[in-house]
Write a protein that holds these residues in place. Structure first.
Motif, PDB file in Angstrom:
ATOM      1  N   HIS A  30      -8.995  -8.020  -2.912  1.00 18.64           N
ATOM      2  CA  HIS A  30      -9.286  -6.608  -2.692  1.00 18.64           C
ATOM      3  C   HIS A  30     -10.326  -6.138  -3.690  1.00 18.64           C
ATOM      4  O   HIS A  30     -10.289  -6.500  -4.855  1.00 18.64           O
ATOM      5  CB  HIS A  30      -8.008  -5.776  -2.844  1.00 18.64           C
ATOM      6  N   CYS A  72     -12.405  -2.400  -4.686  1.00 20.44           N
ATOM      7  CA  CYS A  72     -12.481  -0.992  -4.277  1.00 20.44           C
ATOM      8  C   CYS A  72     -13.843  -0.391  -4.566  1.00 20.44           C
ATOM      9  O   CYS A  72     -13.995   0.444  -5.433  1.00 20.44           O
ATOM     10  CB  CYS A  72     -11.391  -0.145  -4.915  1.00 20.44           C
ATOM     11  N   ASP A  92      -7.986   2.336   1.846  1.00 20.93           N
ATOM     12  CA  ASP A  92      -9.061   1.947   0.941  1.00 20.93           C
ATOM     13  C   ASP A  92      -8.602   1.246  -0.329  1.00 20.93           C
ATOM     14  O   ASP A  92      -9.316   0.437  -0.897  1.00 20.93           O
ATOM     15  CB  ASP A  92      -9.787   3.224   0.476  1.00 20.93           C
ATOM     16  N   CYS A  93      -7.458   1.668  -0.838  1.00 20.21           N
ATOM     17  CA  CYS A  93      -7.030   1.170  -2.151  1.00 20.21           C
ATOM     18  C   CYS A  93      -5.520   1.392  -2.278  1.00 20.21           C
ATOM     19  O   CYS A  93      -4.879   1.836  -1.320  1.00 20.21           O
ATOM     20  CB  CYS A  93      -7.802   1.901  -3.261  1.00 20.21           C
TER      21      CYS A  93
END
Ligand code: GLN
Ligand code: ZN
Length: 765
Positions: free
Chosen positions: A652, A654, A736-737
């Motif tokens: 991941h 961001c 998104d996060c």
């Protein structure tokens, strides 16, 4: 006599007084005069510390309630129209509340408006507010704060040097706004008269030296910018003050000839990042110029080797005589304030470190050593430093042969998954049984007050370890139950046990040390306490396995394990300076690799390795990018590659600027990457499409920074845009996060809508 000075000093205060006062002011608990008083007290204390240490000049201009780049924008009258009240437009002083509104959208007075963009200052973890620039913009001197501060310092009897970001770097850091395309360099001509006015006003007060910071000089500058430096400084050089042009965060490289020859009175160079440039600078520096050598590390916490520096700088001292100055490499803003407060550190370890206050002493002592006017105290310091560094070099804390042996045994195949992605994808499809457009989240669920209170109670000894762990298991059970009810395809355990994504792992790894009050300003009133990597890193035992195993026991769906990646662990810490960063990163990677394999052995079928800091590690010079990316990618792969084909590796990140690093992102070879996209309207997927990115992607469908609940239609529309760019079999649906900063009352309806969006997409495709 060698002049000792600093480029800047931390303004937050040893107790984070600035944070407390500013936040109290925002809440309405402290009035303006109270806030200004705290500012004055901090400045007075910091100047006094510089004088007590024996510096020859105190630095004025490094103070700001929020950000020094913002304060400069305000002083230059570069206030975007949405903040400017009538009065201010007319030519008055821009009010402090206007600056706060630019920084955070609101302030005790004035209408709320969209805040200015914030981004990292060069390669630091300090964030500045990006100047908004418009074609044909006018500038004017719109704040006298700097002059007031100069008056304060003069009234206290200090010899003053002023620091100010130079015009080119201010423009360099700015962003062109407005509909018509233009080149922000075209604003230089309008900008220079205001700089001229500032310099004249400083001269009127009797200020002799003004340090103009131009760290843009350590980056790759287009020809037009190099020429603009010459044009600008031939004008500024005529000001009735002496200018010290300061470069830092790297070597001058191809800008060296330009920098040494600009018509100013002095030059500051960073000898920590680029010690080798000294020779060339000495050879090419015109005979009338002062040279300030940034010899003490302003970016790290290690004690300086004074004996070595005396030796290295002796030549410069001989050649320059009284034209030599010494300083830290850059502003001390980037290191914690005072080691004296670290009463909890063991004394040996503390003896290896120097924070800002200690670095003042180091600079002053170094200057006296070079002049041959060392005092008894200087001689003691020199000896103490030599002994401490000797002890550090030989310490078993640093070198653990088992770690080095293991690293030496790493083979190229250790970086390779057993099969290429297409084959793995088939195996994973079988083992995970996920639908099209699978839904997941990024890892954290709300860090509620109750969770934080439990952690505080544990630290205070009011809650036993067992009771705390039981509380965290309850939170996990709660998070898993909610995800099942929502219908998320790949649940997470929710990270309730983590205070911070780096600290949590660092505390469980050998080689890391944590300070009690080693705070460094990150942005505005936000401070971070980066851990210190002291020695070889290894993992004494599993770190997350029991939590993930427990979470998996509560559901049949594939639970996603959750780790912080090696590059992020490195990037958000103070890193040892006695071996290449790359080596430290590889050690971390090996430690995390063991965790990955233990998770797999515990029945975890998907493991996410977060690398939000991968991009910010990019060197300031493009020529060095590939070298960095090569080892950063290798470290990620070393962490991840040991698992079976069936085990799905996620990562991941961001942020949304992938163009520069898309090849490296692909080279990570993660099975799935989740990224931030919702604010860029999926446009950033173009980079992935153009590159023909081969693996799976979860483009974030809603912005977790906003409290708004995203609509189903809106998320479906975003995913349809994504589907135009990426084959649907390779798309995931996720925010998104992480959700740790949100409340459950926002998270539940948002995720319910997200799941509904995924269901609608499945029906359509
Ligand atoms: N897994 C982390 C979380 O969800 C990722 C945080 C981050 O990317 N900064 O909080
Ligand atoms: Zn994130």
């Amino acid at each position: 006599m060698t002049i000792a000075h600093v480029s800047g000093y931390p303004r937050i205060g040893a107790n984070r007084e600035l944070k407390r006062a500013t936040e109290a002011y925002w809440r309405g608990e402290l009035d303006r005069e109270g806030l200004e008083r705290v500012g004055r007290e901090l400045r007075a204390r910091h100047w006094a510390a510089q004088r007590e240490a024996g510096l020859d000049l105190v630095t004025v201009g490094d103070f700001a309630f929020y950000d020094q780049v913002l304060d400069l924008s305000v002083m230059l009258g570069a206030v975007p129209a949405r903040f400017a009240a009538e009065v201010e437009l007319a030519a008055g002083e821009v009010d402090l509340d206007t600056a706060f509104r630019m920084a955070r959208g609101r302030a005790p007075r004035g209408e709320p408006a969209a805040a200015c963009e914030m981004t990292k200052f060069f390669d630091t973890n300090y964030h500045y507010l990006v100047p908004e620039l418009h074609a044909g913009q006018a500038f004017r001197l719109a704040s006298s704060r700097l002059f007031d501060q100069v008056d304060e310092a003069l009234a206290a009897g200090h010899p003053v040097k002023v620091t100010l970001l130079g015009p080119l770097t201010w423009l360099w850091l700015g962003k062109e706004k407005g509909r018509e395309a233009f080149d922000r360099l075209s604003l230089l001509e309008a900008l220079l008269p205001v700089y001229g006015e500032i310099l004249a006003r400083l001269a009127e007060r009797g200020v002799e030296w003004v340090q103009l910071d131009e760290p843009a000089l350590v980056q790759d500058l287009p020809r037009a910018w190099q020429q603009a430096f010459e044009a600008a400084y031939s004008v500024l050089g005529r000001a009735p003050v002496k200018l010290l042009l300061a470069s830092y965060f790297g070597g001058l490289g191809d800008n060296l000839g330009l920098a040494v020859n600009l018509p100013v009175a002095g030059l500051h160079v960073d000898l920590v990042r680029d010690p080798a440039q000294l020779e060339a600078v000495l050879d090419r520096l015109p005979a009338y110029k002062v040279l300030s050598l940034g010899a003490i590390d302003g970016r790290n916490v290690w004690r300086a080797d004074l004996a070595l520096l005396r030796e290295r700088l002796a030549q410069a001292r001989m050649r320059l005589g009284r034209r030599l100055w010494v300083a830290p490499s850059c502003s001390l803003l980037h290191v914690p304030v005072d080691l004296e407060r670290e009463t909890g550190l063991d004394p040996e370890l503390a003896s290896w470190l120097a924070f800002a206050r200690q670095k003042l002493d180091e600079v002053a002592t170094l200057a006296r050593l070079l002049d041959g006017r060392a005092t008894e105290v200087d001689r003691q310091r020199l000896e103490a430093a030599t002994l401490a560094l000797q002890a550090r070099r030989d310490s078993p804390r640093l070198h653990r042969p088992a770690v080095a042996d293991r690293l030496a045994g790493v083979e190229p195949v250790d970086h390779e998954r057993a099969s290429p992605y297409p084959q793995r994808a088939l195996a994973q499809r079988r083992s995970l049984g996920l639908p099209l457009f699978p839904t997941t989240t990024i890892g954290s669920f709300p860090q509620t007050d109750a969770i934080r209170a439990a952690r505080r109670a544990l630290k205070a000894g009011e809650l036993s370890r067992e009771a705390y762990e039981a509380r965290m298991r309850e939170e996990i059970a709660h998070a898993v139950a909610r995800q099942e009810a929502l219908g998320l395809d790949m649940p997470v355990h929710g990270e309730p046990e983590r205070n911070d994504m780096v600290e949590y792992f660092g505390e469980q790894l050998e080689g890391y040390v944590f300070t009690r009050s080693g705070w460094v300003q990150s942005y505005g009133t936000r401070c971070v306490k980066p851990p210190v990597i002291v020695g070889d890193v290894s993992r004494p035992g599993p770190m997350t396995v029991r939590w993930s195993r427990y979470a998996q026991s509560l559901t049949d769906r594939p639970m996603k394990g959750m780790l912080t990646g090696p590059v992020t662990m490195l990037q958000w810490s103070f890193v040892r300076d006695d071996q290449p960063r790359e080596t430290t990163c590889r050690q971390i990677a090996l430690a995390l690799r063991d965790e990955v394999l233990d998770l797999e052995a515990a029945g975890i079928r998907a493991i996410q390795i977060d690398e939000p800091a991968l991009r910010e590690g990019l060197p300031l010079r493009q020529g060095e990018w590939q070298g960095y990316l090569d080892w950063a990618v290798a470290c990620f792969r070393l962490t991840a590659a040991g698992v079976r084909d069936e085990t799905q590796v996620h990562t991941h990140m961001c942020y949304s600027e992938f163009n520069d690093i898309i090849a490296a992102i692909a080279a990570l070879d993660a099975d799935v990457i989740t990224i931030e996209t919702s604010r860029s309207d999926m446009e950033l997927l173009d980079a992935f499409q153009d590159f023909a990115y081969p693996n799976e992607i979860g483009p974030g469908v809603y912005d977790i920074h906003s409290p708004n609940i995203p609509e189903v239609d809106w998320m479906v529309a975003l995913m349809e845009k994504a589907a135009e760019r990426i084959p649907v079999e390779r798309l995931w649906v996720n925010p998104d996060c992480g959700l740790k900063t949100r409340g459950w009352e926002e998270v539940e309806p948002a995720l319910a809508n997200m799941v509904a969006a995924a269901e609608r997409l499945r029906r359509r495709h």
